[in-house]
Design a protein around this motif. Structure first.
Motif, PDB file in Angstrom:
ATOM      1  N   LEU A  96       0.874  -1.019  -0.010  1.00  0.00           N
ATOM      2  CA  LEU A  96       0.021   0.101  -0.221  1.00  0.00           C
ATOM      3  C   LEU A  96       0.731   1.268  -0.102  1.00  0.00           C
ATOM      4  CD1 LEU A  96      -2.769   1.213   0.227  1.00  0.00           C
ATOM      5  CD2 LEU A  96      -2.345   1.256   2.855  1.00  0.00           C
ATOM      6  N   ALA A  97       1.931   1.158   1.000  1.00  0.00           N
ATOM      7  CA  ALA A  97       2.826   2.511   0.826  1.00  0.00           C
ATOM      8  C   ALA A  97       3.794   2.507  -0.177  1.00  0.00           C
ATOM      9  CB  ALA A  97       3.632   2.382   2.094  1.00  0.00           C
ATOM     10  N   VAL A  98       4.167   1.593  -0.746  1.00  0.00           N
ATOM     11  CA  VAL A  98       5.338   1.708  -1.967  1.00  0.00           C
ATOM     12  C   VAL A  98       4.488   1.692  -3.499  1.00  0.00           C
ATOM     13  CG1 VAL A  98       7.164   0.522  -2.926  1.00  0.00           C
ATOM     14  CG2 VAL A  98       6.996   0.664  -0.782  1.00  0.00           C
ATOM     15  N   PHE A  99       3.801   0.630  -3.579  1.00  0.00           N
ATOM     16  CA  PHE A  99       3.177   0.775  -4.962  1.00  0.00           C
ATOM     17  C   PHE A  99       2.053   1.383  -5.033  1.00  0.00           C
ATOM     18  CE2 PHE A  99       4.728  -4.060  -3.909  1.00  0.00           C
ATOM     19  CZ  PHE A  99       5.967  -3.639  -4.660  1.00  0.00           C
ATOM     20  N   ILE A 100       1.147   1.861  -4.187  1.00  0.00           N
ATOM     21  CA  ILE A 100       0.206   2.659  -4.588  1.00  0.00           C
ATOM     22  C   ILE A 100       0.300   4.158  -4.051  1.00  0.00           C
ATOM     23  CG2 ILE A 100      -2.412   3.050  -3.789  1.00  0.00           C
ATOM     24  CD1 ILE A 100      -2.726   0.264  -3.665  1.00  0.00           C
ATOM     25  N   GLY A 101       0.908   4.110  -2.749  1.00  0.00           N
ATOM     26  CA  GLY A 101       1.131   5.565  -2.163  1.00  0.00           C
ATOM     27  C   GLY A 101       2.466   6.324  -3.097  1.00  0.00           C
ATOM     28  N   THR A 102       3.598   5.540  -3.398  1.00  0.00           N
ATOM     29  CA  THR A 102       4.583   6.277  -3.778  1.00  0.00           C
ATOM     30  C   THR A 102       4.516   6.117  -5.420  1.00  0.00           C
ATOM     31  OG1 THR A 102       5.943   5.657  -1.718  1.00  0.00           O
ATOM     32  CG2 THR A 102       7.240   6.224  -4.051  1.00  0.00           C
ATOM     33  N   MET A 103       4.382   4.873  -5.963  1.00  0.00           N
ATOM     34  CA  MET A 103       4.528   4.686  -7.229  1.00  0.00           C
ATOM     35  C   MET A 103       3.324   4.932  -8.018  1.00  0.00           C
ATOM     36  SD  MET A 103       6.673   1.251  -7.109  1.00  0.00           S
ATOM     37  CE  MET A 103       7.024   0.965  -8.962  1.00  0.00           C
ATOM     38  N   HIS A 104       1.995   5.224  -7.349  1.00  0.00           N
ATOM     39  CA  HIS A 104       0.833   5.464  -7.996  1.00  0.00           C
ATOM     40  C   HIS A 104       0.323   4.480  -8.913  1.00  0.00           C
ATOM     41  CE1 HIS A 104       1.163   9.197  -5.811  1.00  0.00           C
ATOM     42  NE2 HIS A 104       2.205   9.571  -6.345  1.00  0.00           N
ATOM     43  N   LEU A 105       0.616   3.062  -8.851  1.00  0.00           N
ATOM     44  CA  LEU A 105       0.125   2.107  -9.478  1.00  0.00           C
ATOM     45  C   LEU A 105      -1.314   2.003  -9.399  1.00  0.00           C
ATOM     46  CD1 LEU A 105       2.908  -0.445  -9.201  1.00  0.00           C
ATOM     47  CD2 LEU A 105       2.336   0.923 -11.084  1.00  0.00           C
ATOM     48  N   PRO A 106      -2.196   1.569 -10.127  1.00  0.00           N
ATOM     49  CA  PRO A 106      -3.452   1.347 -10.008  1.00  0.00           C
ATOM     50  C   PRO A 106      -3.977   0.587  -8.833  1.00  0.00           C
ATOM     51  CG  PRO A 106      -2.791   0.168 -11.903  1.00  0.00           C
ATOM     52  CD  PRO A 106      -1.640   0.934 -11.518  1.00  0.00           C
ATOM     53  N   ARG A 107      -5.143   1.138  -8.041  1.00  0.00           N
ATOM     54  CA  ARG A 107      -5.543   0.331  -7.022  1.00  0.00           C
ATOM     55  C   ARG A 107      -6.301  -0.827  -7.462  1.00  0.00           C
ATOM     56  NH1 ARG A 107      -5.723   2.360  -1.803  1.00  0.00           N
ATOM     57  NH2 ARG A 107      -7.145   1.321  -0.327  1.00  0.00           N
ATOM     58  N   SER A 108      -6.486  -2.128  -6.724  1.00  0.00           N
ATOM     59  CA  SER A 108      -7.259  -3.113  -7.018  1.00  0.00           C
ATOM     60  C   SER A 108      -6.817  -3.874  -8.041  1.00  0.00           C
ATOM     61  CB  SER A 108      -8.858  -2.773  -6.868  1.00  0.00           C
ATOM     62  OG  SER A 108      -9.197  -2.196  -6.038  1.00  0.00           O
ATOM     63  N   PRO A 163      -2.880  -9.328   2.415  1.00  0.00           N
ATOM     64  CA  PRO A 163      -2.320  -8.289   1.865  1.00  0.00           C
ATOM     65  C   PRO A 163      -3.359  -7.813   0.663  1.00  0.00           C
ATOM     66  CG  PRO A 163      -1.175 -10.435   1.876  1.00  0.00           C
ATOM     67  CD  PRO A 163      -2.367 -10.421   2.592  1.00  0.00           C
ATOM     68  N   LEU A 164      -3.959  -8.523   0.279  1.00  0.00           N
ATOM     69  CA  LEU A 164      -5.027  -7.900  -1.039  1.00  0.00           C
ATOM     70  C   LEU A 164      -6.058  -7.158  -0.407  1.00  0.00           C
ATOM     71  CD1 LEU A 164      -5.616 -11.376  -3.274  1.00  0.00           C
ATOM     72  CD2 LEU A 164      -3.533  -9.739  -3.122  1.00  0.00           C
ATOM     73  N   LEU A 165      -6.526  -7.193   0.834  1.00  0.00           N
ATOM     74  CA  LEU A 165      -7.443  -6.259   1.371  1.00  0.00           C
ATOM     75  C   LEU A 165      -6.765  -4.895   1.704  1.00  0.00           C
ATOM     76  CD1 LEU A 165      -8.966  -8.386   4.371  1.00  0.00           C
ATOM     77  CD2 LEU A 165      -9.963  -7.925   2.092  1.00  0.00           C
ATOM     78  N   MET A 166      -5.443  -4.838   1.766  1.00  0.00           N
ATOM     79  CA  MET A 166      -4.832  -3.620   2.345  1.00  0.00           C
ATOM     80  C   MET A 166      -4.731  -2.872   0.761  1.00  0.00           C
ATOM     81  SD  MET A 166      -4.643  -3.455   5.223  1.00  0.00           S
ATOM     82  CE  MET A 166      -3.625  -2.237   5.303  1.00  0.00           C
ATOM     83  N   ILE A 167      -4.518  -3.459  -0.504  1.00  0.00           N
ATOM     84  CA  ILE A 167      -4.533  -2.773  -1.558  1.00  0.00           C
ATOM     85  C   ILE A 167      -5.708  -2.545  -2.396  1.00  0.00           C
ATOM     86  CG2 ILE A 167      -1.926  -3.574  -1.813  1.00  0.00           C
ATOM     87  CD1 ILE A 167      -2.811  -5.496  -3.952  1.00  0.00           C
ATOM     88  N   GLY A 168      -6.720  -3.030  -1.673  1.00  0.00           N
ATOM     89  CA  GLY A 168      -7.917  -2.664  -2.249  1.00  0.00           C
ATOM     90  C   GLY A 168      -8.725  -3.545  -3.140  1.00  0.00           C
ATOM     91  N   MET A 169      -8.032  -4.635  -3.036  1.00  0.00           N
ATOM     92  CA  MET A 169      -8.620  -6.014  -3.861  1.00  0.00           C
ATOM     93  C   MET A 169     -10.155  -6.630  -3.404  1.00  0.00           C
ATOM     94  SD  MET A 169      -5.399  -7.648  -5.910  1.00  0.00           S
ATOM     95  CE  MET A 169      -6.724  -8.560  -7.073  1.00  0.00           C
ATOM     96  N   VAL A 170     -10.472  -5.872  -2.288  1.00  0.00           N
ATOM     97  CA  VAL A 170     -11.608  -6.378  -1.616  1.00  0.00           C
ATOM     98  C   VAL A 170     -12.939  -5.431  -2.066  1.00  0.00           C
ATOM     99  CG1 VAL A 170     -11.480  -4.401   0.162  1.00  0.00           C
ATOM    100  CG2 VAL A 170     -12.795  -6.558   0.736  1.00  0.00           C
ATOM    101  N   ALA A 171     -12.782  -4.696  -3.106  1.00  0.00           N
ATOM    102  CA  ALA A 171     -13.849  -3.875  -3.715  1.00  0.00           C
ATOM    103  C   ALA A 171     -14.585  -4.699  -4.369  1.00  0.00           C
ATOM    104  CB  ALA A 171     -13.069  -2.687  -4.703  1.00  0.00           C
TER     105      ALA A 171
END
Length: 440
Positions: free
Chosen positions: A280-292, A368-376
């Motif tokens: 969540l911090a590196v790939f989404i917060g810093t690198m701005h990769l797509p969530r979920s 881990p998947l819940l933290m990066i938004g794959m629970v949508a």
């Protein structure tokens, strides 16, 4: 010559009474140990059988759904005339048509005594709202049926489905169940006429998630899991194997190498939720990769799987006899040739075993998947690694948390699909391991 009393007191004499007692005690301990081991295996097998039996008994119903036979008019004035329209115009006309109105008109013929508006509305609720799409798809694929009367098996609502399957006790008070006595009477009329049947539900295996249990499917989650594991594998496997080769064959023995080895071993025991926070911090917060997205899920699970693959690969490489390396060097092979031509092929079965364990762990992870938004809530089937997607364990988690009774059997059915996915993945890996397996 030794006297009998001296023989009995000497523990090294095999004929002595003391030695016989000691031997008998040792055999007794061995039998107890074997019985304890057999008991442990039996208890483990019993728990496994109970678990699988429970999942299969509850999940089998998720693959089947209740359908109601319905004779329905398909008038031209409601659906449009395909002979005077282009395919696109006809599809739009069918999409705008009031399909539930056609079903309601059919019910008026079956239940002429239902006259009030509220009763008609309640009667229509024995069908699923997914009937709209079911009818639209049938008419679009078969334009020749326009203007005729067809007999179709339409999807029943989840509450009616649970009544037919016996999961709702109809003997309880009406206020304690979701199906009223009036709806039960209508259902009984249809059952007496042989118009209610439970059929295999292909939609469960071919569609994505839905708010309605009878329309929910696992295919979106299966594709999401496959894409996520693909990203995990192509990242974790080469990085893990190359790291193991370097640490085992080339790295100098110093404090820095010891520091790396200790941290790799410790990372294997870190809770998976920590890797979710890292992703969540590196790939989404810093690198701005797509969530979920499976891309981020794969990166996160690769970080979690890497220590397992590295540790298993190092053990497999270390298990290759030193004589193999010595023989290759004696024939003039370079260090690279020794590794890639001799050591790595022999270590590959062990490396693949570690990879199987790591990928199986990744397949079943949810935190881990819940933290990066794959629970949508994702309805559409993902088309790539950057699109919004969910995964099978997350889908199981979502359905298990749903209040509708019908989602309980869908949850068990999704677990069965997850286990089948895992077995197929392991079967492929075991086949590859047997292909590379060599004896010396």
């Amino acid at each position: 010559m030794t006297t009998p009393s001296k023989i009995d007191s000497n523990p090294t004499v095999w004929d002595s009474k003391e030695m016989q007692q000691r031997t008998a005690r040792r055999y007794r301990q061995e039998r107890i140990f074997r019985a304890a081991g057999l008991g442990a295996v039996a208890v483990s097998a019993l728990f496994l059988v109970v678990l699988l039996s429970n999942i299969i008994s509850q999940g089998t119903g998720g693959f089947f759904q209740t359908y109601i036979e319905t004779e329905i008019e398909l008038p031209v004035k409601v659906l449009g005339d395909p002979r005077t329209m282009t395919p696109e115009e006809f599809a739009n006309s069918v999409r705008r048509a009031n399909m539930l109105g056609l079903v309601a008109k059919s019910l008026e013929e079956t239940f002429p005594d239902v006259t009030s508006r509220n009763e008609k509305r309640a009667l229509l609720k024995i069908y699923s709202t997914g009937v709209r799409g079911q009818l639209a798809q049938f008419v679009t694929e078969n334009p020749d049926v326009i203007g005729t009367r067809q007999t179709l098996w339409l999807l029943a609502s989840d509450d009616i489905d649970q009544v037919v399957k016996g999961n709702i006790d109809t003997e309880t008070d009406e206020s304690d169940r979701r199906v009223s006595d009036r709806e039960l009477a209508w259902l009984q009329t249809l059952e007496d006429a042989g118009r209610v049947d439970v059929k295999f539900h292909t939609t469960f295996l071919t569609s994505g998630d839905s708010r309605n249990p009878e329309m929910a499917g696992v295919w979106g989650a299966v594709v999401g899991s496959a894409l996520t594991l693909f990203v995990t594998l192509i990242l974790a496997f080469p990085v893990g194997v190359l790291s193991a080769i370097y640490l085992e064959e080339f790295a100098p023995q110093n404090r820095f190498t010891d520091f790396l080895e200790i941290n790799i071993n410790n990372l294997a025991a870190v809770p998976s939720i920590v890797f979710g926070l890292l992703g969540l911090a590196v790939f989404i917060g810093t690198m701005h990769l797509p969530r979920s997205a499976p891309l981020v899920g794969g990166f996160t699970l690769a970080l979690m799987t890497l220590p397992t693959i590295i540790i298993a690969s190092r053990a497999a490489i270390k298990a290759v006899p030193p004589s193999i390396r010595d023989a290759a060097r004696g024939l003039g092979a370079s260090p690279m040739q020794v590794i890639f031509h001799h050591v790595l092929p022999l270590a590959m079965p062990g490396i693949l075993t570690g990879t199987i364990i790591g990928m199986a762990q990744a397949l079943g992870e949810t935190a881990p998947l819940l933290m990066i938004g794959m629970v949508a809530f994702i309805v559409d089937i993902p088309s790539g690694i950057t699109g919004a997607a969910t995964a099978l364990p997350v889908q199981v988690y979502l359905w298990a948390d749903s209040p509708e009774r019908a989602f309980a059997e869908k949850t068990s059915a999704a677990i069965m699909v997850l286990l089948f996915f895992l077995i197929m993945m392991n079967a492929v890996a075991i086949k590859l391991r047997q292909k590379f397996e060599r004896k010396w």
